[in-house]
Design a protein around this motif. Sequence first.
Motif, PDB file in Angstrom:
ATOM      1  N   VAL A 284       0.824  -1.224   0.000  1.00  0.00           N
ATOM      2  CA  VAL A 284       0.000   0.000   0.000  1.00  0.00           C
ATOM      3  C   VAL A 284       0.850   1.264   0.000  1.00  0.00           C
ATOM      4  O   VAL A 284       0.315   2.368  -0.068  1.00  0.00           O
ATOM      5  CB  VAL A 284      -0.972   0.036   1.204  1.00  0.00           C
ATOM      6  N   ALA A 287       0.231   3.359  -3.052  1.00  0.00           N
ATOM      7  CA  ALA A 287      -1.098   3.984  -3.020  1.00  0.00           C
ATOM      8  C   ALA A 287      -1.121   5.167  -2.054  1.00  0.00           C
ATOM      9  O   ALA A 287      -1.669   6.234  -2.365  1.00  0.00           O
ATOM     10  CB  ALA A 287      -2.149   2.954  -2.621  1.00  0.00           C
ATOM     11  N   SER A 290       0.976   8.009  -3.629  1.00  0.00           N
ATOM     12  CA  SER A 290       0.260   8.642  -4.736  1.00  0.00           C
ATOM     13  C   SER A 290      -0.911   9.468  -4.233  1.00  0.00           C
ATOM     14  O   SER A 290      -1.157  10.580  -4.708  1.00  0.00           O
ATOM     15  CB  SER A 290      -0.235   7.573  -5.718  1.00  0.00           C
ATOM     16  N   GLN A 548       1.525   6.675 -11.562  1.00  0.00           N
ATOM     17  CA  GLN A 548       1.283   5.549 -10.667  1.00  0.00           C
ATOM     18  C   GLN A 548       0.734   4.341 -11.424  1.00  0.00           C
ATOM     19  O   GLN A 548       1.152   3.207 -11.198  1.00  0.00           O
ATOM     20  CB  GLN A 548       0.296   5.937  -9.564  1.00  0.00           C
ATOM     21  N   ILE A 607      -7.704   6.084  -5.883  1.00  0.00           N
ATOM     22  CA  ILE A 607      -6.351   5.517  -6.014  1.00  0.00           C
ATOM     23  C   ILE A 607      -6.275   4.154  -5.333  1.00  0.00           C
ATOM     24  O   ILE A 607      -5.703   3.202  -5.875  1.00  0.00           O
ATOM     25  CB  ILE A 607      -5.306   6.490  -5.428  1.00  0.00           C
ATOM     26  N   LEU A 608      -6.847   4.034  -4.126  1.00  0.00           N
ATOM     27  CA  LEU A 608      -6.794   2.768  -3.416  1.00  0.00           C
ATOM     28  C   LEU A 608      -7.516   1.671  -4.197  1.00  0.00           C
ATOM     29  O   LEU A 608      -7.003   0.556  -4.354  1.00  0.00           O
ATOM     30  CB  LEU A 608      -7.417   2.910  -2.027  1.00  0.00           C
ATOM     31  N   ALA A 611      -5.684   0.909  -7.566  1.00  0.00           N
ATOM     32  CA  ALA A 611      -4.445   0.167  -7.313  1.00  0.00           C
ATOM     33  C   ALA A 611      -4.761  -1.306  -7.052  1.00  0.00           C
ATOM     34  O   ALA A 611      -4.050  -2.203  -7.527  1.00  0.00           O
ATOM     35  CB  ALA A 611      -3.701   0.770  -6.126  1.00  0.00           C
TER      36      ALA A 611
END
Length: 721
Positions: A284, A287, A290, A548, A607-608, A611
């Motif tokens: 993580v 993430a 980013s 990312q 983003i989480l 990802a």
Amino acid sequence: MFHRLGHFVVKRAWWVIAAWVIGMIAIAATAPKISAQTDEASFLPKHYESIQAAELQEKAFPTSFTPSAYALFERNDGGALTEKDKADIARITQGLTDKKIDSVQQVVPVSAETTSKNGQYALSPIAIDKAKQQDSKEFGDIAKQIRDDGKALAQGTDVKFQLGGPAAQALDQQDASGSADAIIAMSTVLLVAVIVGIIFRSVLAGILPLLVSLMFAMPTANGLINYVTKAFDLDSTPVLSAILIVVVLGVGTDYFLFLAFRYRERLRAGDDRKTAVVNAVGRVGEAITSAAGAVTIAFAALVLSSLGMFKALGPGLAIAVVVTAFAALTLAPALLAVIPARAVFWPGKKWMEEPSDARFAALGKVVEKRPALVAVASGGVLVALSLGAVNYNGFFDLAGSSMPKTAESMVVQDKLTNGFSAGAADPAHVYLTGKSGAKLDPAAFESYAAELGKVEGVAAAPAEPKVSKDGVTADFAVVFKDSPESNAAIDAVTDLRDVAHAKAPAGTEAKVGGKSAILKDINLAMTHDYQLVFPVAGLLILLILGLQLRSVVAPWYLMASVGLGFTATLGAATVLFQNIKGEPGMMFMMPILIYLFVVAIGTDYNILIIARLREEAREGRSPREAAREALRHGGPTVAAAGFILAASFATFMLAGNVFMLEFGFAMAFGIVVAAFVMAMFFTPSITALLGRKAWWPGHGAMPDHGPEAIGEREPEPAGRV
């Protein structure tokens, strides 16, 4: 890279903790003290006309002043002032003069012009050294001295002494802000401790994010902010302190949850404690970095603002996010590495059992089977809410909106509006100046004042203006029909300027100043900021997402969803406060605050999820299967983080003033939309529909399966649980 960081932190956990303790104490103890500014004019660049008019006033009329405070007198029984009352008032104003309060330059006696037509109110303008207005704390302290001395002098009479105006507002704002900050801080701390504790069924898990954020990140960030503010001579705004509490604690809790959920997942997968920490950071870390980068960029973009208040807000919040993210990637893992896992999750007994996550598994299956329907439905909700933003109207009474209506300065403001012409207490000023230092022709004054008086929204314009000693400049004090903070008065400034410039006698030029003109220029500056700050922040966040995800496709629909989240939030707030609650408008800074917080922090959840989508896809799952698994595993984290942050922002609604009520609702609603509409439905459904195209051009290098697909390797065991 993040696996290596995890290894470093775990192997030197106690050294990392010690470094944070020493660094935090050193920074907090040596940081300079910074005072916030409340003077609207101090936030505007010098090229705006209202600022040029203020400079002209200081040069042409050095002994003239715009009142910094108003002493308002009325009878205790509310009746008309008697001759005895007027004598008592004269004694009180003279007594204030005799007190020789530091920085109080003049207390103007009450006159017929400053007594209301119904004889109920009398007004005494007070001049305070303008330099003191740059420091809100000092400005407020002067007001407190005036207020205390005035009330003491009025004791034993039938007259009530009340203090209003900018200095009194600064004092009342300090009191309101202090209590608001305390309410927000206590409520947020309680919410985080209770909610995180319930999520993990643990006492210590609820305390750890508070420890990392409040005990270490907050004082470190505050110290660094003060260093930067002083080093670069930045303005400071009182809004920062309240927002900083929630940003540090809210974002810090988000990042802690990102880490803790993955840490627990790795423990359940069979990793020992230290290996689980390393793997959690490795999986993580990108993430979190980013997400923090997106938030930091969005906040830092405020340095491009033409308004000092946003220039002050941006760097401070950006520094806070960087410090908080660094704490999440170093201090939090170090603590997890030295604390036994059983203690972290105590007294929970089932933390090692893999839950069914039935709700999120069900959501994942819905997205897997019907991604088009989910995309249309979630997108439709965002578009429908966005329609309300069309009616948004900005409101500029920052002082009135940032403290309770019961504050003394607000009571005085209301009584001034009722007892005098609404704009009489703070008129606009038209400064007519001869070009090249030529003296003015007084014969032209009457006709020029008549033209100014014809402007819609103007109540009166003096035919005999105040003229400077050298005869080069004349000051026409133009009274608006509406209060200077009202939209009607601000709109009237445009017409007044047009007439003042166009009808200026030959060989002269005009500048329009005063509070309404300052607010008009703030409005113009905001329009400039919308056109510059929004696109720059958006493009930089787009770049971060592209780097990312190694994709040029996914970032575009991620930003589109976040943009819809912004308009949906503004629309919902507009409908609630303007259409339903009946407010004349929302605070003028609300759109840019919503944009920055919803776009920046809302991007965290996207983003989480994205990802996790990429991770699942690289392990060989089809796009729809990846969406299902991403929601099953990442959904609980997003839901928990979104709920906590939304609840944290909602605590602003307890502060007891209009601005915090609007801000708290808008931020909480925006976070709910970001977490539970965009990240849960819109983003995974669009990704599932696009399939491998979402990762173009990086999808060609995507292996079928294995942790190596995302550049990871399982490290050697580093210890036991």
